[in-house]
Structures are given as C-alpha cells and as structure tokens.
Design a protein around this motif. Structure first.
Motif, PDB file in Angstrom:
ATOM      1  N   VAL A 149       0.852  -1.189   0.000  1.00 49.44           N
ATOM      2  CA  VAL A 149       0.000   0.000   0.000  1.00 49.44           C
ATOM      3  C   VAL A 149       0.891   1.244   0.000  1.00 49.44           C
ATOM      4  N   LYS A 150       0.889   1.965  -1.111  1.00 53.25           N
ATOM      5  CA  LYS A 150       1.640   3.207  -1.231  1.00 53.25           C
ATOM      6  C   LYS A 150       0.816   4.171  -2.060  1.00 53.25           C
ATOM      7  N   PHE A 151       0.639   5.391  -1.542  1.00 51.81           N
ATOM      8  CA  PHE A 151      -0.277   6.336  -2.162  1.00 51.81           C
ATOM      9  C   PHE A 151       0.472   7.485  -2.834  1.00 51.81           C
ATOM     10  N   VAL A 152      -0.173   8.049  -3.847  1.00 55.95           N
ATOM     11  CA  VAL A 152       0.334   9.248  -4.494  1.00 55.95           C
ATOM     12  C   VAL A 152       0.096  10.437  -3.557  1.00 55.95           C
ATOM     13  N   ASP A 153       1.057  11.372  -3.525  1.00 55.09           N
ATOM     14  CA  ASP A 153       0.958  12.531  -2.633  1.00 55.09           C
ATOM     15  C   ASP A 153      -0.047  13.525  -3.208  1.00 55.09           C
ATOM     16  N   LEU A 154      -1.303  13.382  -2.808  1.00 49.64           N
ATOM     17  CA  LEU A 154      -2.376  14.244  -3.284  1.00 49.64           C
ATOM     18  C   LEU A 154      -3.255  14.662  -2.127  1.00 49.64           C
ATOM     19  N   THR A 155      -3.871  15.828  -2.255  1.00 52.43           N
ATOM     20  CA  THR A 155      -4.886  16.236  -1.294  1.00 52.43           C
ATOM     21  C   THR A 155      -6.149  15.427  -1.548  1.00 52.43           C
ATOM     22  N   PRO A 156      -7.022  15.313  -0.555  1.00 48.66           N
ATOM     23  CA  PRO A 156      -8.262  14.554  -0.782  1.00 48.66           C
ATOM     24  C   PRO A 156      -9.076  15.062  -1.970  1.00 48.66           C
TER      25      PRO A 156
ATOM     26  N   CYS B  24      -7.428 -15.056   8.207  1.00 50.89           N
ATOM     27  CA  CYS B  24      -6.535 -14.214   9.007  1.00 50.89           C
ATOM     28  C   CYS B  24      -5.287 -13.840   8.215  1.00 50.89           C
ATOM     29  N   GLY B  25      -4.783 -14.775   7.400  1.00 46.82           N
ATOM     30  CA  GLY B  25      -3.624 -14.472   6.582  1.00 46.82           C
ATOM     31  C   GLY B  25      -3.907 -13.387   5.566  1.00 46.82           C
ATOM     32  N   VAL B  26      -5.108 -13.376   4.996  1.00 47.07           N
ATOM     33  CA  VAL B  26      -5.481 -12.344   4.032  1.00 47.07           C
ATOM     34  C   VAL B  26      -5.645 -10.996   4.725  1.00 47.07           C
ATOM     35  N   VAL B  27      -6.357 -10.974   5.846  1.00 45.33           N
ATOM     36  CA  VAL B  27      -6.668  -9.712   6.519  1.00 45.33           C
ATOM     37  C   VAL B  27      -5.409  -9.042   7.064  1.00 45.33           C
ATOM     38  N   PHE B  28      -4.495  -9.822   7.631  1.00 42.91           N
ATOM     39  CA  PHE B  28      -3.317  -9.247   8.291  1.00 42.91           C
ATOM     40  C   PHE B  28      -2.047  -9.423   7.465  1.00 42.91           C
ATOM     41  N   GLU B  29      -2.170  -9.617   6.152  1.00 47.06           N
ATOM     42  CA  GLU B  29      -0.992  -9.758   5.309  1.00 47.06           C
ATOM     43  C   GLU B  29      -0.166  -8.473   5.326  1.00 47.06           C
ATOM     44  N   GLY B  30       1.124  -8.607   5.626  1.00 47.39           N
ATOM     45  CA  GLY B  30       2.031  -7.465   5.624  1.00 47.39           C
ATOM     46  C   GLY B  30       1.909  -6.553   6.821  1.00 47.39           C
TER      47      GLY B  30
ATOM     48  N   ASP C 132       3.462  -6.493   9.501  1.00 49.68           N
ATOM     49  CA  ASP C 132       4.737  -6.187  10.131  1.00 49.68           C
ATOM     50  C   ASP C 132       5.495  -5.085   9.404  1.00 49.68           C
ATOM     51  N   ARG C 133       4.962  -4.592   8.279  1.00 45.76           N
ATOM     52  CA  ARG C 133       5.611  -3.520   7.536  1.00 45.76           C
ATOM     53  C   ARG C 133       4.731  -2.283   7.585  1.00 45.76           C
ATOM     54  N   SER C 134       5.336  -1.125   7.806  1.00 49.77           N
ATOM     55  CA  SER C 134       4.561   0.107   7.963  1.00 49.77           C
ATOM     56  C   SER C 134       3.831   0.500   6.679  1.00 49.77           C
ATOM     57  N   THR C 135       4.384   0.170   5.512  1.00 47.70           N
ATOM     58  CA  THR C 135       3.734   0.503   4.242  1.00 47.70           C
ATOM     59  C   THR C 135       3.459  -0.733   3.404  1.00 47.70           C
ATOM     60  N   GLY C 136       3.542  -1.907   4.012  1.00 49.60           N
ATOM     61  CA  GLY C 136       3.369  -3.113   3.230  1.00 49.60           C
ATOM     62  C   GLY C 136       2.097  -3.866   3.520  1.00 49.60           C
ATOM     63  N   CYS C 137       1.281  -3.390   4.454  1.00 52.64           N
ATOM     64  CA  CYS C 137       0.054  -4.107   4.782  1.00 52.64           C
ATOM     65  C   CYS C 137      -0.940  -3.959   3.639  1.00 52.64           C
ATOM     66  N   GLN C 138      -1.787  -4.961   3.493  1.00 53.79           N
ATOM     67  CA  GLN C 138      -2.802  -4.940   2.450  1.00 53.79           C
ATOM     68  C   GLN C 138      -4.088  -4.285   2.928  1.00 53.79           C
ATOM     69  N   PHE C 139      -4.386  -4.384   4.213  1.00 53.97           N
ATOM     70  CA  PHE C 139      -5.517  -3.693   4.818  1.00 53.97           C
ATOM     71  C   PHE C 139      -4.926  -2.685   5.802  1.00 53.97           C
ATOM     72  N   SER C 140      -5.114  -1.406   5.510  1.00 52.22           N
ATOM     73  CA  SER C 140      -4.353  -0.354   6.181  1.00 52.22           C
ATOM     74  C   SER C 140      -4.542  -0.332   7.693  1.00 52.22           C
ATOM     75  N   PHE C 141      -5.683  -0.805   8.190  1.00 54.42           N
ATOM     76  CA  PHE C 141      -5.911  -0.729   9.630  1.00 54.42           C
ATOM     77  C   PHE C 141      -4.904  -1.558  10.414  1.00 54.42           C
ATOM     78  N   SER C 142      -4.322  -2.586   9.757  1.00 54.38           N
ATOM     79  CA  SER C 142      -3.434  -3.492  10.483  1.00 54.38           C
ATOM     80  C   SER C 142      -2.036  -2.925  10.699  1.00 54.38           C
ATOM     81  N   CYS C 143      -1.710  -1.799  10.050  1.00 50.72           N
ATOM     82  CA  CYS C 143      -0.364  -1.253  10.244  1.00 50.72           C
ATOM     83  C   CYS C 143      -0.343   0.257  10.419  1.00 50.72           C
TER      84      CYS C 143
END
Length: 304
Positions: free
Chosen positions: A64-71, A146-152, A154-165
């Motif tokens: 998960v990595k986002f483009v630097d944009l305003t909402p 659980c593997g799908v929901v909490f994938e990544g 342990d990484r600050s920008t590598g999680c697939q569901f943002s709430f987990s990191c």
C-alpha cells in the motif's frame, strides 16, 4: 433668489456625495458576493504504466503506497478513471470447511477487517468481506482468512488492509453493538452469502486516495466512498480460482511462477454400456451359449 439657489446646490451636492458613498460600499460588496469561481488545475498524477499480467505469471501483490495528493485532488483524479465495461459476474458462494475453532478464529479476523476498513456500515462491511473471500480464492494471496486480513502487518507501508499497520486499532474502539453487527456480516459471508456488486474484486480504496497499483487494475464498481478493482486480463476473471501456483520465490521477478491447472478427478457416466440386443441368438429367449474358440481374425460372439 441667490440664497435659494445656494441651498439647492448644497442639497444636490449632499445627495451626490451620499450616492457616491453608497456605490462605494454596495459596489465592492456585489463584486465580492458574485465573484467568479476560480478552478484550480488538479495536481498532475504520475502513475506507473499499466501492465496486464500474463496467464503464465502469478501477479505480484504490491504494498500500500499512495500518491501525494490532497483529498480533493484525489477525488478529482478518481472521477476521471472510467469503470470497466467488461462483464462483472457475481462470485461463487464460499463455504468454510474447518472446525469450530478455526471458524471462530476466521470470523474474528474477518469481523476486525471489515469493521476497521468500512466502519460501522453494513453495506460497506459486506463489500469488504467479499473482497477478503475473493483474495482467499485467488492464487496470489494467502489461503486463510486471518492471513489475508493481516498480510504485511509487520511492515509500515506493506500491509494490504491499512488498519493493520497504521495504528487504527489503538485509535478507535468500536462499541459492542458494532462488533456484533460485524461478526454477523462475517459469519454470513463465511456461510455462503455473496455481495454481487463487487464481483471478483480483489482490491479497493477510498475515493480520497490514489494508490500506485491502481493503473494496472480495472475499476469495476463503487460502494459509498470505496472504489473496487480487479486485475486486468485473465487474472481478473473467475478462471484463476481453479489454478494452483507452483512453489517459487515471489520476491524474484526474473523467474516468475508458472501456474498449473488442477485436473479434476474423472466422473463415470451415469449410463452403463450394454451389449446390443441383436447379438442374442435369434429364435431363442435364452442368452447365447458361451462362445467357442474361433480361428484367429474371426469375430467371437459375446454373451450379454
């Protein structure tokens, strides 16, 4: 008479000054109230070129990595991305096959994912739950809820569901009623409930952000403020669900994994072949006698 003219001139002068003063006040006020709307050009968005992953390669799940944009700029850009015109079939019902403990664990993981991702919104929770199940079926993702929901996580920008990191679990504490509703949605999804609108979508994001992976996926639908995507090409269709990828090092992009099809077990036909009735001996109701040994290259009579 001179006095009358002087008084009249004084009155005209005062009236003129009052009119000018009024225009000096009302004029700018009208200009400000009816000022033209200045439309600012949205910030230029630079995404990596889109790529359709071939069938012989298991698609890579980008972090998960986002483009630097305003909402506002992100919403303006997302509005320019068209929806796919390809068919959007509903996913197949999912049936959990584990034991009671495994089902309870999967339900809790699913409930946490849909509650923190969609909030206390039943429609959004059902949509996110369908994405979790679609990922569970897809060869590019883990094979447990659980593997799908909490994938990544342990990484600050590598999680697939943002709430987990991103620390959302510590910032928001849902109520007991919210948890109950989320568990009901999760239990229904694990028991075969299908949210048809999102089809086979494996990705989604809110409309006020633009992730880098968006350029390689097809935008298929929107549910409230969430936009749902699937892979372009073969990997976005239902057919990859019957594919099992070969074990390989997914971090290496030089030698991608080659999926192999799972060949189903053969099914026996419902009918049983029988010897034709005309092979019976004519004029007799009894089966023919056992065939006698015949010379080579002659056809022997088989009993029915």
């Amino acid at each position: 008479m001179t006095t009358a003219l002087s008084a009249r001139s004084t009155w005209v002068l005062r009236a003129s000054l009052i009119g000018i003063s009024g225009l000096a006040i009302v004029g700018p006020a009208l200009v400000v109230a009816n000022a033209p709307v200045i439309v600012q050009a949205p910030k230029r968005v630079k995404l990596p070129p889109g790529r359709v992953v071939p069938q012989a390669e298991v698609p890579e799940v980008e972090p998960v990595k986002f483009v630097d944009l305003t909402p506002d700029d992100a919403r303006a850009f997302n509005a320019t991305v068209p929806f796919s015109t390809d068919p959007n079939p509903a996913a197949r019902p999912f049936r959990f096959a584990g034991g009671p403990e495994d089902l309870a664990r999967a339900t809790d993981c699913m409930a946490a994912g849909i509650l923190y991702e969609a909030g206390d919104d039943t429609l959004g929770e059902r949509a996110v739950a369908q994405v979790v199940l679609n990922r569970l079926h897809h060869p590019a993702f883990p094979k447990t809820v659980c593997g799908v929901v909490f994938e990544g996580q342990d990484r600050s920008t590598g999680c697939q569901f943002s709430f987990s990191c991103d620390g959302a679990i510590t910032r928001w504490h849902p109520t007991a009623d919210a948890w109950r509703r989320a568990r009901e949605v999760a239990a229904a999804a694990l028991s075969g409930a299908v949210f048809k609108q999102v089809g086979y979508a494996t990705h989604y994001h809110t409309d006020w952000v633009v992730p880098y992976w968006q350029s390689s996926l097809d935008k298929i639908t929107a549910v409230n403020t969430h936009l749902f995507f699937r892979w372009s090409g073969w990997w976005g269709t239902p057919r990859p669900l019957a594919v099992t990828p070969k074990p390989s090092n997914r971090s290496s992009r030089s030698s991608p994994a080659s999926p192999t099809r799972t060949i189903p077990a053969p099914r026996w036909p419902r009918w049983t072949p029988r010897w034709p009735r005309h092979r019976l001996q004519w004029g007799s109701l009894r089966p023919p006698s056992p065939p006698q040994r015949q010379p080579r290259r002659s056809r022997a009579i088989r009993s029915s």
